[in-house]
Scaffold this motif. Sequence first.
Motif, PDB file in Angstrom:
ATOM      1  N   THR A 212      10.596   2.460  -2.251  1.00 56.84           N
ATOM      2  CA  THR A 212       9.446   2.957  -3.164  1.00 56.84           C
ATOM      3  C   THR A 212       8.212   2.075  -3.342  1.00 56.84           C
ATOM      4  O   THR A 212       7.087   2.256  -3.681  1.00 56.84           O
ATOM      5  CB  THR A 212      10.058   3.291  -4.737  1.00 56.84           C
ATOM      6  OG1 THR A 212      10.357   1.927  -5.310  1.00 56.84           O
ATOM      7  CG2 THR A 212      11.253   4.032  -4.607  1.00 56.84           C
ATOM      8  N   ASN A 213       8.580   0.754  -3.096  1.00 55.50           N
ATOM      9  CA  ASN A 213       7.368  -0.384  -3.135  1.00 55.50           C
ATOM     10  C   ASN A 213       7.032  -1.125  -2.051  1.00 55.50           C
ATOM     11  O   ASN A 213       6.149  -1.677  -2.171  1.00 55.50           O
ATOM     12  CB  ASN A 213       7.969  -1.459  -4.327  1.00 55.50           C
ATOM     13  CG  ASN A 213       9.724  -1.827  -3.976  1.00 55.50           C
ATOM     14  OD1 ASN A 213       9.812  -1.659  -2.551  1.00 55.50           O
ATOM     15  ND2 ASN A 213      10.244  -2.040  -4.967  1.00 55.50           N
ATOM     16  N   GLY A 214       7.558  -0.716  -0.910  1.00 52.80           N
ATOM     17  CA  GLY A 214       7.140  -1.431   0.242  1.00 52.80           C
ATOM     18  C   GLY A 214       7.860  -2.710   0.548  1.00 52.80           C
ATOM     19  O   GLY A 214       7.160  -3.461   1.675  1.00 52.80           O
ATOM     20  N   LEU A 215       8.805  -3.144  -0.152  1.00 54.34           N
ATOM     21  CA  LEU A 215       9.438  -4.520   0.205  1.00 54.34           C
ATOM     22  C   LEU A 215      10.163  -4.008   1.711  1.00 54.34           C
ATOM     23  O   LEU A 215      10.351  -3.192   1.852  1.00 54.34           O
ATOM     24  CB  LEU A 215      10.503  -4.672  -0.760  1.00 54.34           C
ATOM     25  CG  LEU A 215       9.887  -5.252  -2.229  1.00 54.34           C
ATOM     26  CD1 LEU A 215      10.976  -5.383  -3.125  1.00 54.34           C
ATOM     27  CD2 LEU A 215       9.285  -6.417  -2.035  1.00 54.34           C
ATOM     28  N   HIS A 216      10.332  -5.102   2.454  1.00 53.18           N
ATOM     29  CA  HIS A 216      10.491  -4.902   3.989  1.00 53.18           C
ATOM     30  C   HIS A 216      11.844  -4.119   4.273  1.00 53.18           C
ATOM     31  O   HIS A 216      12.667  -4.598   3.544  1.00 53.18           O
ATOM     32  CB  HIS A 216      10.524  -6.213   4.382  1.00 53.18           C
ATOM     33  CG  HIS A 216      10.620  -6.148   6.171  1.00 53.18           C
ATOM     34  ND1 HIS A 216       9.533  -5.539   7.062  1.00 53.18           N
ATOM     35  CD2 HIS A 216      11.737  -6.271   6.807  1.00 53.18           C
ATOM     36  CE1 HIS A 216      10.025  -5.390   8.050  1.00 53.18           C
ATOM     37  NE2 HIS A 216      11.257  -5.866   8.197  1.00 53.18           N
TER      38      HIS A 216
ATOM     39  N   MET B 171      -1.998   6.663   6.768  1.00 52.86           N
ATOM     40  CA  MET B 171      -2.264   6.178   5.555  1.00 52.86           C
ATOM     41  C   MET B 171      -3.496   6.330   5.010  1.00 52.86           C
ATOM     42  O   MET B 171      -3.735   6.784   3.693  1.00 52.86           O
ATOM     43  CB  MET B 171      -2.292   4.441   5.720  1.00 52.86           C
ATOM     44  CG  MET B 171      -2.092   3.630   4.297  1.00 52.86           C
ATOM     45  SD  MET B 171      -0.709   3.870   3.572  1.00 52.86           S
ATOM     46  CE  MET B 171      -1.045   4.424   2.011  1.00 52.86           C
ATOM     47  N   ALA B 172      -4.380   6.754   5.877  1.00 56.04           N
ATOM     48  CA  ALA B 172      -5.768   7.395   5.478  1.00 56.04           C
ATOM     49  C   ALA B 172      -5.459   8.760   4.956  1.00 56.04           C
ATOM     50  O   ALA B 172      -6.308   9.244   3.849  1.00 56.04           O
ATOM     51  CB  ALA B 172      -6.560   7.453   6.624  1.00 56.04           C
TER      52      ALA B 172
ATOM     53  N   LYS C 130      -5.878  -0.585  -3.010  1.00 55.55           N
ATOM     54  CA  LYS C 130      -4.439  -0.985  -3.156  1.00 55.55           C
ATOM     55  C   LYS C 130      -4.286  -2.151  -1.889  1.00 55.55           C
ATOM     56  O   LYS C 130      -4.480  -1.970  -0.882  1.00 55.55           O
ATOM     57  CB  LYS C 130      -3.074  -0.098  -3.148  1.00 55.55           C
ATOM     58  CG  LYS C 130      -1.950  -0.929  -3.292  1.00 55.55           C
ATOM     59  CD  LYS C 130      -1.667  -0.887  -4.700  1.00 55.55           C
ATOM     60  CE  LYS C 130      -0.512  -1.891  -5.229  1.00 55.55           C
ATOM     61  NZ  LYS C 130      -0.633  -3.152  -4.798  1.00 55.55           N
ATOM     62  N   THR C 131      -3.717  -3.221  -2.472  1.00 57.40           N
ATOM     63  CA  THR C 131      -3.400  -4.447  -1.931  1.00 57.40           C
ATOM     64  C   THR C 131      -1.988  -4.283  -1.297  1.00 57.40           C
ATOM     65  O   THR C 131      -1.093  -3.696  -1.979  1.00 57.40           O
ATOM     66  CB  THR C 131      -3.617  -5.840  -2.351  1.00 57.40           C
ATOM     67  OG1 THR C 131      -2.958  -5.853  -3.549  1.00 57.40           O
ATOM     68  CG2 THR C 131      -5.025  -6.147  -2.690  1.00 57.40           C
ATOM     69  N   GLY C 132      -1.709  -5.194  -0.265  1.00 58.40           N
ATOM     70  CA  GLY C 132      -0.268  -5.409   0.054  1.00 58.40           C
ATOM     71  C   GLY C 132      -0.121  -6.498   0.980  1.00 58.40           C
ATOM     72  O   GLY C 132      -1.056  -7.067   1.855  1.00 58.40           O
TER      73      GLY C 132
ATOM     74  N   ILE D 265       0.604  -1.045  -0.053  1.00 63.19           N
ATOM     75  CA  ILE D 265      -0.032  -0.025  -0.160  1.00 63.19           C
ATOM     76  C   ILE D 265       0.725   1.366   0.087  1.00 63.19           C
ATOM     77  O   ILE D 265       0.322   2.294  -0.258  1.00 63.19           O
ATOM     78  CB  ILE D 265      -1.114   0.219   1.413  1.00 63.19           C
ATOM     79  CG1 ILE D 265      -0.489  -0.049   2.493  1.00 63.19           C
ATOM     80  CG2 ILE D 265      -2.016  -1.063   0.991  1.00 63.19           C
ATOM     81  CD1 ILE D 265      -1.201   0.085   3.669  1.00 63.19           C
ATOM     82  N   THR D 266       2.113   1.014   0.408  1.00 61.96           N
ATOM     83  CA  THR D 266       3.206   2.255   0.001  1.00 61.96           C
ATOM     84  C   THR D 266       3.127   2.734  -1.484  1.00 61.96           C
ATOM     85  O   THR D 266       3.250   4.038  -1.565  1.00 61.96           O
ATOM     86  CB  THR D 266       4.503   1.463   0.028  1.00 61.96           C
ATOM     87  OG1 THR D 266       4.652   1.185   1.259  1.00 61.96           O
ATOM     88  CG2 THR D 266       5.578   2.528  -0.308  1.00 61.96           C
TER      89      THR D 266
END
Length: 372
Positions: free
Chosen positions: A174-178, A189-190, A246-248, A76-77
């Motif tokens: 940039t992508n939310g990878l850990h 996030m909201a 968006k999923t994550g 969701i990043t």
Amino acid sequence: MKNTFKKITAIAAVSLLAVSQVPAANILAKDGVATQEKTTAKRPSIYGKSGIVIDAKSGKILFQKKIDDRHYPASITKILTTLVAIENNKDLYDEVNFSSYVVNSIEPGSTHIGIQAGEKIPLIDVLNAIMLESANEACNGAAEHTAGTTKKFVELMNKKAEELGCTGSHFVTTNGLHDDDHYVTARDMAKISKAALENETFRYVACKSNYYIAPTNKDKHGKELWNHHKMVKRTMYVYDGVEGGKTGYTTKAGGTLVTFAKRGDQELIVVDLCAHGYELYEDTIKMLNYGFNNYKTIAPFKTMEMVLQDDAYGFLTTGNKLSPYKIPLNHLKDVTVMLEKNQPASNLTYKCKGSKYTVSYNGKRIGSVKLK
């Protein structure tokens, strides 16, 4: 005459807020988002460790669960990534030239769409790959194209989050990878999602079920993209009004989900953090039901003529000195008032004095629109 205060929110007979047209930080509340008001409605029980429902127009919090706890966001990043790329590129059809570093720097086995080194893809297509297929190499490509390096792009991401009033989040990828130092709160996030939805290009990208990337210099077949969000695809989980989201997922983040839904004039944003599989969608449905079942949005001026034909709303009171046939009022169609379902709209009153138009509920002021 221009509307500088676009949205009005009301809940119960308390002092409420007016919200500026775009910047979330200008909401008239001490922390940038109003706190949840008391309601007699039964709050849903959700699996997620953190969850929130907000009114997309005003940022008003309708439901919250541990919204300031930090969690890993996973993909969701990419909502923030997409928004920052849109805002920092004048030509969204300019080609992104994918470097060897960009396509080879993501984790083995992580989500991608097989973009090759040296492949050239229009940025608008890259953004669709980010939001629909959650392509990690697409994030790095858009970042490098926008800021020169992914590191510099992440700096833009953190700057944007700060501008939006986010105080409990920090971005590293940039992508939310850990990364242990890459985290968000449901509240933040909201806020990010609200700002993204205010961007029409983001809506175009995020609110669709599928998209096709035409053949490129490295791919003669092109690429068919499908949204991973099951409620957007309307597969297992069908919900009236869902527009996008968006999923994550990562092992350490668990599942994360952001969902946008609209019914009539009412639009809600739901964030669910740290749940798993079907739990994310069950939580989201519960939270959307809570928002739609217990609150309503009134657009009192939606049917108003382009110019004022009479003084039903009090615009031509003493001191205004304006011709009734030359006052442009179309902008007032965007003004909305949120009420609890059991609150009658007939208790709303409107008064124009000087350059300010005030809305009250049961005689108590809840917000205003400045007129210029």
